[in-house]
Design a protein around this motif. Structure first.
Motif, short mmCIF file in Angstrom:
data_model
loop_
_atom_site.label_atom_id
_atom_site.label_comp_id
_atom_site.label_asym_id
_atom_site.label_seq_id
_atom_site.Cartn_x
_atom_site.Cartn_y
_atom_site.Cartn_z
N HIS A 34 37.17 12.20 -28.52
CA HIS A 34 36.70 10.94 -29.38
C HIS A 34 34.96 11.21 -29.76
O HIS A 34 34.13 10.54 -29.09
CB HIS A 34 36.71 9.61 -28.46
CG HIS A 34 37.98 9.23 -27.89
ND1 HIS A 34 39.07 8.77 -28.43
CD2 HIS A 34 38.65 9.71 -26.70
CE1 HIS A 34 40.13 8.69 -27.88
NE2 HIS A 34 39.82 9.24 -26.74
N PRO A 35 34.92 12.00 -30.49
CA PRO A 35 33.72 12.49 -31.04
C PRO A 35 32.84 11.24 -31.64
O PRO A 35 31.53 11.59 -31.73
CB PRO A 35 33.61 13.71 -31.92
CG PRO A 35 35.06 13.56 -32.40
CD PRO A 35 35.94 12.72 -31.34
N ALA A 36 33.34 10.19 -32.29
CA ALA A 36 32.64 9.31 -32.91
C ALA A 36 32.13 8.20 -31.88
O ALA A 36 31.43 7.29 -32.29
CB ALA A 36 33.50 8.51 -34.00
N ALA A 37 32.72 8.25 -30.57
CA ALA A 37 32.15 7.26 -29.57
C ALA A 37 30.89 7.34 -29.48
O ALA A 37 30.03 8.34 -29.21
CB ALA A 37 33.12 7.36 -28.28
N ARG A 38 30.29 6.03 -29.21
CA ARG A 38 28.72 5.84 -28.72
C ARG A 38 28.82 6.23 -27.17
O ARG A 38 29.64 5.80 -26.50
CB ARG A 38 28.44 4.51 -28.98
CG ARG A 38 26.83 4.21 -28.34
CD ARG A 38 26.41 2.73 -28.65
NE ARG A 38 27.30 1.73 -28.17
CZ ARG A 38 27.26 0.45 -28.10
NH1 ARG A 38 26.22 0.13 -28.81
NH2 ARG A 38 27.98 -0.38 -27.71
N VAL A 39 27.75 7.00 -26.94
CA VAL A 39 27.62 7.63 -25.44
C VAL A 39 26.52 6.77 -24.84
O VAL A 39 25.44 6.56 -25.14
CB VAL A 39 27.51 9.02 -25.52
CG1 VAL A 39 27.22 9.51 -23.90
CG2 VAL A 39 28.60 9.74 -26.05
N ARG A 40 26.78 6.27 -23.62
CA ARG A 40 25.95 5.71 -22.65
C ARG A 40 25.74 6.66 -21.58
O ARG A 40 26.79 6.48 -20.79
CB ARG A 40 26.21 4.17 -22.45
CG ARG A 40 26.08 3.41 -23.43
CD ARG A 40 25.91 2.04 -23.20
NE ARG A 40 25.98 0.86 -23.93
CZ ARG A 40 24.73 0.52 -24.67
NH1 ARG A 40 23.50 0.90 -24.10
NH2 ARG A 40 24.79 -0.46 -25.53
N ARG A 41 24.61 7.21 -21.16
CA ARG A 41 24.52 8.01 -20.09
C ARG A 41 23.71 7.45 -18.95
O ARG A 41 22.61 6.75 -19.23
CB ARG A 41 23.85 9.37 -20.27
CG ARG A 41 24.57 10.16 -21.42
CD ARG A 41 23.72 11.41 -21.87
NE ARG A 41 24.33 12.12 -23.00
CZ ARG A 41 25.21 13.20 -22.80
NH1 ARG A 41 25.79 13.39 -21.68
NH2 ARG A 41 25.75 13.53 -24.08
N TRP A 42 24.36 7.22 -17.79
CA TRP A 42 23.78 6.31 -16.79
C TRP A 42 23.49 7.75 -15.38
O TRP A 42 24.32 8.58 -15.15
CB TRP A 42 24.62 5.34 -16.17
CG TRP A 42 25.27 4.73 -17.18
CD1 TRP A 42 26.01 4.41 -17.74
CD2 TRP A 42 24.31 3.52 -17.84
NE1 TRP A 42 26.18 3.50 -18.74
CE2 TRP A 42 25.15 2.85 -18.78
CE3 TRP A 42 22.68 3.26 -17.69
CZ2 TRP A 42 24.68 1.80 -19.61
CZ3 TRP A 42 22.42 2.13 -18.32
CH2 TRP A 42 23.32 1.59 -19.29
N PRO A 43 22.39 7.38 -14.78
CA PRO A 43 22.33 8.19 -13.41
C PRO A 43 23.24 7.53 -12.42
O PRO A 43 23.75 6.30 -12.42
CB PRO A 43 20.82 7.93 -13.09
CG PRO A 43 20.51 6.49 -13.67
CD PRO A 43 21.16 6.32 -15.00
N GLY A 44 23.68 8.34 -11.55
CA GLY A 44 24.50 7.90 -10.40
C GLY A 44 25.85 8.25 -10.65
O GLY A 44 26.42 8.98 -10.99
N VAL A 45 26.66 6.96 -9.91
CA VAL A 45 27.96 7.16 -9.82
C VAL A 45 28.57 5.86 -10.49
O VAL A 45 27.87 4.59 -10.48
CB VAL A 45 28.48 6.97 -8.47
CG1 VAL A 45 28.03 8.30 -8.00
CG2 VAL A 45 28.05 6.01 -7.63
N LEU A 46 29.75 5.71 -11.02
CA LEU A 46 30.28 4.53 -11.84
C LEU A 46 31.61 4.18 -11.05
O LEU A 46 32.21 4.90 -10.26
CB LEU A 46 30.81 5.12 -13.30
CG LEU A 46 31.27 4.12 -13.99
CD1 LEU A 46 30.95 4.47 -15.48
CD2 LEU A 46 32.75 3.53 -13.85
#
Length: 204
Positions: A34-46
């Motif tokens: 999904h190359p068009a997806a907006r990416v949100r990068r977070w520290p830690g664990v989800l």
């Protein structure tokens, strides 16, 4: 719009479309698909997010002051029955306090609360915040209510069901190396909370 949330500590990612989870998996695989997806990068664990078992205690039997009330009431949550029963504590004011309390819960990675909310203004504020309310079997557990379920005396923390493709986009991200570190760091390590696909809390 597709949004890809990725947790740096593990590389796990959740692809969100609207209010649902479109896919789960390693970040590299989902990003490539999904190359068009907006990416949100977070520290830690989800994680799936926390269920706080003390909804009525924290939102109806506690008043969370507005900063503008600091001179009169201070800034800490108030549980004094005399204050809560005073003539000035209208349902509208209690609803506003519950809205602030809900924001504090979201800032601790809470995505749902247990227990029946009897004050309509409070229930409406919680619903508008996006927090789910679930039944609490029997009476409240013999534990101390806290915004942080990992605080001493709160009993074991309760997590919502595991995330799944097609399920609700409802989760939290904690800035820890792994979930085992959470009891030591506490839920204040939350950096983001997502409800219905919306980012409802992001630590500044």
């Amino acid at each position: 719009m597709l949004t890809l949330h990725v947790a740096a500590a593990t590389g796990d990612a959740v692809l969100v479309e609207g209010a649902r989870i479109a896919a789960l998996g390693p970040y590299g695989e989902l990003a490539a698909a999904h190359p068009a997806a907006r990416v949100r990068r977070w520290p830690g664990v989800l994680t799936p997010g926390l269920l706080n078992p003390h909804g009525p205690e924290l939102l109806e039997r506690t008043y969370h002051p507005d900063p503008r009330e600091a001179g009169e009431l201070g800034t800490e949550p108030i549980t004094d029955p005399a204050v809560l029963a005073s003539p000035g504590m209208t349902d509208a004011r209690r609803g506003a306090g519950a809205r602030r309390g809900a924001q504090r819960l979201l800032a601790h990675g809470t995505v749902a609360v247990a227990g029946e909310l009897r004050v309509r203004a409070v229930a409406d504020a919680v619903r508008r915040a996006g927090l789910e309310t679930v039944p609490r079997p029997g009476g409240p557990a013999d534990t101390r209510p806290s915004l942080d379920p990992f605080a001493p005396g709160c009993g074991p923390a309760v997590w919502m069901p595991d995330l799944r493709t097609g399920g609700p986009a409802r989760f939290a991200v904690f800035d820890v190396r792994d979930a085992a570190e959470l009891p030591e760091r506490g839920a204040a390590a939350c950096v983001a909370t997502v409800l219905g696909g919306r980012l409802v809390h992001r630590r500044a």
